[in-house]
Scaffold this active site. Sequence first.
Site, mmCIF file in Angstrom:
data_model
loop_
_atom_site.group_PDB
_atom_site.id
_atom_site.type_symbol
_atom_site.label_atom_id
_atom_site.label_comp_id
_atom_site.label_asym_id
_atom_site.label_seq_id
_atom_site.Cartn_x
_atom_site.Cartn_y
_atom_site.Cartn_z
ATOM 1 N N THR A 76 0.837 -1.209 0.000
ATOM 2 C CA THR A 76 0.000 0.000 0.000
ATOM 3 C C THR A 76 0.874 1.262 0.000
ATOM 4 O O THR A 76 0.545 2.250 -0.650
ATOM 5 C CB THR A 76 -0.913 0.001 1.250
ATOM 6 O OG1 THR A 76 -1.587 -1.251 1.296
ATOM 7 C CG2 THR A 76 -1.930 1.117 1.202
ATOM 8 N N HIS A 110 1.896 2.020 -3.431
ATOM 9 C CA HIS A 110 0.820 2.670 -4.194
ATOM 10 C C HIS A 110 0.749 4.156 -3.867
ATOM 11 O O HIS A 110 0.567 4.990 -4.747
ATOM 12 C CB HIS A 110 -0.536 2.019 -3.892
ATOM 13 C CG HIS A 110 -0.663 0.627 -4.444
ATOM 14 N ND1 HIS A 110 -0.686 0.379 -5.801
ATOM 15 C CD2 HIS A 110 -0.771 -0.568 -3.833
ATOM 16 C CE1 HIS A 110 -0.789 -0.932 -5.982
ATOM 17 N NE2 HIS A 110 -0.844 -1.531 -4.810
ATOM 18 N N GLY A 156 -6.683 -10.895 -1.895
ATOM 19 C CA GLY A 156 -6.132 -10.017 -2.938
ATOM 20 C C GLY A 156 -7.193 -9.039 -3.432
ATOM 21 O O GLY A 156 -8.374 -9.393 -3.508
HETATM 22 P P1 NAD Z 1 1.839 -8.160 -4.078
HETATM 23 O O1 NAD Z 1 1.297 -7.275 -5.137
HETATM 24 O O2 NAD Z 1 3.257 -8.002 -3.640
HETATM 25 O O3 NAD Z 1 1.630 -9.684 -4.496
HETATM 26 C C1 NAD Z 1 0.787 -10.121 -5.493
HETATM 27 C C2 NAD Z 1 1.518 -11.202 -6.276
HETATM 28 O O4 NAD Z 1 0.645 -11.792 -7.227
HETATM 29 C C3 NAD Z 1 2.716 -10.676 -7.034
HETATM 30 O O5 NAD Z 1 3.883 -11.374 -6.640
HETATM 31 C C4 NAD Z 1 2.366 -10.940 -8.485
HETATM 32 O O6 NAD Z 1 3.490 -11.246 -9.289
HETATM 33 C C5 NAD Z 1 1.424 -12.134 -8.341
HETATM 34 N N1 NAD Z 1 0.603 -12.371 -9.532
HETATM 35 C C6 NAD Z 1 0.173 -11.488 -10.475
HETATM 36 N N2 NAD Z 1 -0.511 -12.105 -11.433
HETATM 37 C C7 NAD Z 1 -0.550 -13.408 -11.113
HETATM 38 C C8 NAD Z 1 -1.131 -14.548 -11.721
HETATM 39 N N3 NAD Z 1 -1.818 -14.477 -12.858
HETATM 40 N N4 NAD Z 1 -0.960 -15.748 -11.104
HETATM 41 C C9 NAD Z 1 -0.262 -15.846 -9.950
HETATM 42 N N5 NAD Z 1 0.313 -14.793 -9.336
HETATM 43 C C10 NAD Z 1 0.169 -13.585 -9.906
HETATM 44 O O7 NAD Z 1 0.858 -7.986 -2.847
HETATM 45 P P2 NAD Z 1 0.912 -8.372 -1.292
HETATM 46 O O8 NAD Z 1 1.428 -7.210 -0.527
HETATM 47 O O9 NAD Z 1 1.519 -9.712 -1.076
HETATM 48 O O10 NAD Z 1 -0.659 -8.441 -1.063
HETATM 49 C C11 NAD Z 1 -1.415 -9.431 -1.725
HETATM 50 C C12 NAD Z 1 -2.755 -8.909 -2.164
HETATM 51 O O11 NAD Z 1 -3.565 -8.657 -1.002
HETATM 52 C C13 NAD Z 1 -2.741 -7.579 -2.918
HETATM 53 O O12 NAD Z 1 -3.766 -7.613 -3.901
HETATM 54 C C14 NAD Z 1 -3.085 -6.558 -1.853
HETATM 55 O O13 NAD Z 1 -3.680 -5.405 -2.398
HETATM 56 C C15 NAD Z 1 -4.073 -7.338 -1.037
HETATM 57 N N6 NAD Z 1 -4.226 -6.942 0.364
HETATM 58 C C16 NAD Z 1 -5.448 -7.149 0.894
HETATM 59 C C17 NAD Z 1 -5.668 -6.890 2.225
HETATM 60 C C18 NAD Z 1 -7.005 -7.154 2.810
HETATM 61 O O14 NAD Z 1 -7.213 -6.816 3.979
HETATM 62 N N7 NAD Z 1 -7.929 -7.748 2.053
HETATM 63 C C19 NAD Z 1 -4.636 -6.395 3.038
HETATM 64 C C20 NAD Z 1 -3.368 -6.217 2.473
HETATM 65 C C21 NAD Z 1 -3.170 -6.511 1.127
#
Ligand code: NAD
Length: 351
Positions: free
Chosen positions: A44, A47, A267
Amino acid sequence: MATTMKALRKMQPARGLQMDTVAVPALGPTDVLVRVKTASICGTDLHIYGWDRWSQGRIKPPVTLGHEFCGTVERRGDEVAAVKPGDFVSAEMHVNCGHCEQCRLGQGHICQNLRIIGIDQDGAFAEFVKIPASNIWKLDPAIPEHYGAILDPLGNAVHTVLAGPIAGQTVLVTGCGPIGLMSIAVAKACGSSRVFATETNEKRRAMARKMGADVVLNPATEDAVARILSETNGAGVDALLEMSGNPMAIQQGFRALRAGGRASLLGIPTENVPLDLVNDVIFKGATVQGIYGRRMYETWVQMAALLKAGKLNLEPLFGERAPLDKFESAFTLLQGGLAGKILLYPNGVPR
Ligand code: NAD
Ligand code: ZN
């Protein structure tokens, strides 16, 4: 005590962050002032640094970033009894209102009036941070100190993994960013029989293996769904832990889920995702759940217990350490797709 401090802030509605000198926060009667020892950069923060569309709608500069941290209690408000100066602590940075419908139902993590410290108000990328006492989490001395700086994302992983049955279950983690990687370790620690992981980034696939994934697949070069089905006698996995927010990964995850399985979605996609509800959810009898933040404070209790018992080796995740004012190189490294956690030290890097 000093009246001003260094802080890393979003000063303007534009790309970038700046170091600034600001007043040390004044405390209300139920607040705690924490001297930040270690902070960590979250996706975040990247971003907000880049000033994407989401940040433009949410962030009101000037504001100090930072919501992953640990440190020692410096001072406390007059009504605070649960912690005292010198206690080593972290905190839940989602502050719930306590009086809305969900809060009263014991679901403070989806409070209607949720505010996030480090996003909606000044956070922990500073020498000191002010936290409501009820959000403070005292750290057990048995827990490695630097782990205290990543409890926010680890809590996301623990919340997702433990949102349904896990012992003896096969699991698919889609997306191996920091939270997906932590989920692999948590799922293994909690008795998952086999963990599949998909990830398009090569460095992150290597990390997934280090974190204990049994089968790591690149969905860009192989048919991940076919492979998972063939490795699960055609049934699919018991649990999908969606950690990418990527539409293709989400669709593949549902196709690889067995009938009667659970899909726990953490995600955050940036667009609407078309799903085959008939075949992938309804006829499958799948349980689909959205996961937000950490349950207050069930997730924290579970996470602390796992850490105290030494069940989680998160060492592969830790990389560079830098003083807070060297933040630029840390953000550049992370934007390059490194999945590790970079630790920032507002009060100096310990030897
Ligand atoms: P990140 O963006 O570092 O990790 C996402 C990963 O997904 C990346 O390594 C990317 O290469 C991979 N990816 C992309 N396309 C793909 C595909 N087709 N197949 C497999 N993998 C693929 O994010 P993060 O910090 O590890 O967080 C994970 C997710 O959770 C993010 O979307 C983030 O926004 C979300 N998030 C949600 C909450 C919540 O409370 N719901 C809290 C924190 C983060
Ligand atoms: Zn509320």
